[in-house]
Motif scaffolding. Structure first.
Motif, PDB file in Angstrom:
ATOM      1  N   UNK A  51      -1.209  -2.469 -21.307  1.00 37.82           N
ATOM      2  CA  UNK A  51      -1.249  -3.917 -21.474  1.00 37.82           C
ATOM      3  C   UNK A  51       0.124  -4.570 -21.416  1.00 37.82           C
ATOM      4  N   UNK A  52       1.156  -3.792 -21.125  1.00 42.53           N
ATOM      5  CA  UNK A  52       2.500  -4.364 -21.074  1.00 42.53           C
ATOM      6  C   UNK A  52       2.723  -5.173 -19.793  1.00 42.53           C
ATOM      7  N   UNK A  53       1.878  -4.938 -18.786  1.00 43.09           N
ATOM      8  CA  UNK A  53       2.014  -5.676 -17.534  1.00 43.09           C
ATOM      9  C   UNK A  53       2.463  -4.810 -16.366  1.00 43.09           C
ATOM     10  N   UNK A  54       2.434  -3.478 -16.548  1.00 47.43           N
ATOM     11  CA  UNK A  54       2.905  -2.577 -15.488  1.00 47.43           C
ATOM     12  C   UNK A  54       2.043  -2.697 -14.227  1.00 47.43           C
ATOM     13  N   UNK A  55       0.737  -2.569 -14.429  1.00 49.40           N
ATOM     14  CA  UNK A  55      -0.165  -2.645 -13.267  1.00 49.40           C
ATOM     15  C   UNK A  55      -0.058  -4.001 -12.591  1.00 49.40           C
ATOM     16  N   UNK A  56       0.006  -5.047 -13.410  1.00 50.88           N
ATOM     17  CA  UNK A  56       0.076  -6.402 -12.853  1.00 50.88           C
ATOM     18  C   UNK A  56       1.339  -6.568 -12.014  1.00 50.88           C
ATOM     19  N   UNK A  57       2.437  -5.986 -12.503  1.00 57.98           N
ATOM     20  CA  UNK A  57       3.696  -6.075 -11.757  1.00 57.98           C
ATOM     21  C   UNK A  57       3.541  -5.404 -10.391  1.00 57.98           C
ATOM     22  N   UNK A  58       2.919  -4.229 -10.375  1.00 54.92           N
ATOM     23  CA  UNK A  58       2.726  -3.523  -9.111  1.00 54.92           C
ATOM     24  C   UNK A  58       1.780  -4.283  -8.186  1.00 54.92           C
ATOM     25  N   UNK A  59       0.743  -4.851  -8.788  1.00 52.21           N
ATOM     26  CA  UNK A  59      -0.217  -5.619  -7.968  1.00 52.21           C
ATOM     27  C   UNK A  59       0.444  -6.850  -7.357  1.00 52.21           C
TER      28      UNK A  59
ATOM     29  N   UNK B   7     -14.567  -0.852  -4.136  1.00 51.22           N
ATOM     30  CA  UNK B   7     -13.459  -0.644  -3.198  1.00 51.22           C
ATOM     31  C   UNK B   7     -12.556  -1.860  -3.053  1.00 51.22           C
ATOM     32  N   UNK B   8     -12.906  -2.944  -3.752  1.00 50.27           N
ATOM     33  CA  UNK B   8     -12.231  -4.210  -3.536  1.00 50.27           C
ATOM     34  C   UNK B   8     -10.708  -4.116  -3.679  1.00 50.27           C
ATOM     35  N   UNK B   9     -10.275  -3.519  -4.798  1.00 51.04           N
ATOM     36  CA  UNK B   9      -8.842  -3.500  -5.065  1.00 51.04           C
ATOM     37  C   UNK B   9      -8.094  -2.720  -3.969  1.00 51.04           C
TER      38      UNK B   9
ATOM     39  N   UNK C  48      -4.746  -4.889   2.585  1.00 48.91           N
ATOM     40  CA  UNK C  48      -4.662  -6.151   3.317  1.00 48.91           C
ATOM     41  C   UNK C  48      -5.726  -6.291   4.397  1.00 48.91           C
ATOM     42  N   UNK C  49      -6.951  -5.850   4.106  1.00 51.37           N
ATOM     43  CA  UNK C  49      -8.019  -5.893   5.120  1.00 51.37           C
ATOM     44  C   UNK C  49      -8.491  -7.317   5.393  1.00 51.37           C
ATOM     45  N   UNK C  50      -8.791  -7.594   6.639  1.00 50.68           N
ATOM     46  CA  UNK C  50      -9.378  -8.896   6.991  1.00 50.68           C
ATOM     47  C   UNK C  50     -10.845  -8.889   6.562  1.00 50.68           C
ATOM     48  N   UNK C  51     -11.440 -10.089   6.366  1.00 49.80           N
ATOM     49  CA  UNK C  51     -12.860 -10.152   5.979  1.00 49.80           C
ATOM     50  C   UNK C  51     -13.769  -9.425   6.964  1.00 49.80           C
ATOM     51  N   UNK C  52     -13.466  -9.503   8.248  1.00 47.09           N
ATOM     52  CA  UNK C  52     -14.327  -8.853   9.245  1.00 47.09           C
ATOM     53  C   UNK C  52     -14.297  -7.343   9.091  1.00 47.09           C
TER      54      UNK C  52
END
Lengths: 245, 234
Positions: free
Chosen positions: A56-64, B130-132, B138-142
């Motif tokens: 919950x520190x924000x690590x994943x969010x930073x990477x995302x 699989x969304x994330x 960076x997949x396009x919608x198609x």
């Protein structure tokens, strides 16, 4: 010339020179909750950074944010185009295909045509010790094999920046060592690494530079040796004590 | 002999004799329903996938309409298609009224929403997993849509079967649009309706039993195919 995604907020840096990632006063607010606050981070090519911190520190969010999965609410983000980076997720992706086909799919998204695609996919499987699993369904692979398959994608794509979000969180010790060995291998091949973990021992094994996060902020950003010998912040001291106790 | 036993006897007799009229009726039923399922799949699969992936405020209302359209009353669809195809209607020039083509059109209209709605739900479920990863690639919608249609192939086979089942069991719309003309647009369901109203219950029941058996066989074959495919890739 940098390509502008959103004026003043997000930029994709040109391939080639300059930092591979740069965040300036980047914040992310979702549903009124600040997940990242005023984050400044600049990453040069070839670095190996471990983002350390509690859940919950924000690590994943930073990477995302670095990967472009989420956009900053404010501040500036300069990052590489999606094709020049790759992210390893906590839960490795499982398509309903064979390991080889999943790898070929990733390479197809990078625009690599056949037959080079299949050839590169097979080479990557071999390099990551998965040659025997090529035709097996991804869903039938073990957790460690699935994570190695995700790494094989990194191997095949040779991204300039590899982001790994707690890649060892579901792995047994032996699989973790293998994963770290492969990460090191990728680094030698020229990838810049940003790895998040809450595991201090792993951070010590991997990092040259530590970015310590707490409550959505970067609290410390220093060379790993300095950080571990004398953490500046109370949060980091508490964390290191708690984790190693 | 009871009506049921008599009809079973009649059904066996029809099959054993390989009655030519029965063969023609059965083949037309299967052909029209399969063609309608194919047409509906060509529209419904991409439509369902796009609605599932479309990040818009309109996506939810469209999903609701699709779900509601699964319950379209066949006679109403039949009537509308009849009006479209009638000589003065917008599609009158096709000359499809009282032809198998017209029946296929009516069945397609009926089952496209079924296939699209089931596809939407299936694709949404698979996309959640699989969304994330897709975002990070960076997949396009198609590309997302086409990839997910392949990923969800086993579940989508069920959607197609549901569509086929509805089409082959349908009577109201094909009766209105096809006209139940012997040797031309007479199918199993319309024959059952006709024989029942004529009072030939054993024949009607025999045809009903055959229809049930056919639907069962199609599903068994499809399930076998699914298991064969799933054997490799879970």
């Amino acid at each position: 010339m940098a390509e502008t995604i959103e004026p003043n907020v997000e930029r994709v840096t040109a391939e080639g020179a300059g930092p591979v990632l740069s965040l300036v006063a980047a914040s992310l607010v979702v549903g009124g909750r600040a997940l990242l606050r005023d984050v400044d981070l600049s990453v040069e090519a070839g670095e190996c950074i471990v983002v350390l911190g509690a859940n919950g520190a924000g690590k994943s969010t930073l990477l995302r944010l670095a990967n472009g999965i989420v956009a900053a609410s404010s501040g500036q983000v300069h990052r590489l185009p999606a094709r020049a980076q790759l992210m390893l997720l906590q839960r490795p992706p499982q398509m309903r295909r064979s390991a080889l086909d999943q790898l070929r799919f990733v390479l197809a998204t990078r625009g690599l045509p056949e037959p080079a695609r299949s050839e590169r996919a097979r080479d990557a499987l071999t390099a990551c010790g998965l040659a025997a699993c090529a035709e097996r369904a991804v869903r039938r692979l073990s957790g460690g094999e699935q994570q190695r398959l995700a790494l094989a994608a990194a191997w095949a794509c040779s991204p300039r920046l590899l982001l790994a979000d707690e890649p060892a969180s579901n792995l047994a010790p032996a699989a973790t060592r293998e994963l770290e060995r492969l990460l090191g291998e990728l680094r030698r091949r020229g990838a810049t690494l940003i790895v998040s973990t809450h595991n201090v021992a792993q951070a010590k094994r991997l990092a040259e530079r530590i970015v310590f996060m707490d409550g959505g902020r970067i609290v410390e950003d220093r060379p790993a040796a300095d950080f571990f010998s004398a953490p500046h912040s109370a949060a980091a001291r508490d964390y290191l004590q708690g984790e190693t106790a | 002999m009871s009506v049921l036993a008599e009809s079973l006897d009649a059904a066996i007799g029809l099959v054993v004799r390989a009655d030519p009229a029965l063969r023609e009726i059965t083949l037309l039923s299967l052909k029209a329903s399969a063609t309608a399922t194919l047409c509906a799949a060509l529209i419904g699969l991409p439509l369902g996938a796009l609605v599932a992936l479309w990040r818009s405020r309109l996506a939810t209302p469209i999903a609701i309409v699709l779900n509601a359209a699964m319950g379209l009353p066949p006679v109403v669809v039949g009537l509308l298609v009849y009006l479209l195809l009638s000589r003065s209607g917008p599609l009158g020039a096709l000359g499809w009224l009282f032809t198998p083509s017209g029946m296929v059109l009516a069945q397609t209209v009926l089952i496209t929403p079924i296939i699209a709605a089931l596809t939407r739900q299936t694709i949404e479920d698979h996309h959640r997993e699989l969304r994330e990863w897709f975002d990070s690639l960076g997949l396009t919608p198609w590309r997302r849509a086409s990839t997910l249609l392949v990923e969800a192939r086993h579940s989508l086979a069920v959607a197609l079967l549901a569509g086929f089942g509805r089409a082959v069991a349908e009577v109201g719309a094909v009766m209105i649009v096809g006209g139940n003309i012997a040797g031309s647009t007479r199918v199993m369901t319309t024959t059952i309706a006709l024989e029942t109203s004529k009072g030939d219950l054993p024949l009607a029941l025999a045809l009903g039993a055959l229809l049930l058996a056919l639907v069962l066989i199609v599903n068994v074959i499809a399930q076998g195919g699914r298991m064969w495919l799933a054997r490799d890739h879970g």
